[in-house]
Design a protein around this motif. Structure first.
Motif: not given
Length: 134
Positions: A68-71, A86-94
């Motif tokens: 999240y911070k990197e995005a 990066v956000i896509e890699r995060l998915g819906d985890s937050r």
């Protein structure tokens, strides 16, 4: 017979002690070293390096925070494609919906500032209700 029994007990004791040390190092000492190494990467803003290290110990929550911070930092630098990846890699985890929308909006604004009005319009169409993107 008594000497053999003592030898077997000694071997068993040494083996149990060895397994205890192995358990300690793999479950307490080694993860702590990796967390410290990850913090060193974070201090120099090498989030990818920190994430690689944290993946070894499965610290998913911390990885999510770093992604999240990197995005956010990529967005600030104007690197919209990388931020979106990066956000896509995060998915819906937050709660990424707001950040995802902001990245799309800023990408549209970048097109608009560079007089690429058709591209900007297409991007703004995807976030029609956000800010003044209509």
């Amino acid at each position: 017979m008594d000497a053999v029994r003592r030898i077997l007990i000694t071997i068993l004791t040494v083996a149990l002690f060895g397994f205890g040390l192995l358990f300690y190092y793999t479950n307490y000492y080694f993860p702590d070293l990796l967390r410290r190494q990850a913090e060193e990467y974070i201090a120099v803003k090498d989030y990818a390096g920190a994430i690689r290290v944290l993946e070894q110990i499965g610290d998913g929550e911390r990885i999510s925070d770093l992604l999240y911070k990197e995005a956010e930092e990529l967005l600030e630098k104007g690197n919209f494609e990388a931020a979106q990846a990066v956000i896509e890699r995060l998915g819906d985890s937050r709660d990424t919906a707001g950040l995802r929308t902001e990245v799309i909006y800023q990408r549209g604004m970048s097109f608009y500032r560079n007089s690429q009005y058709e591209a900007a319009s297409a991007v703004f169409e995807t976030v029609r209700d956000y800010r003044n993107s209509e």
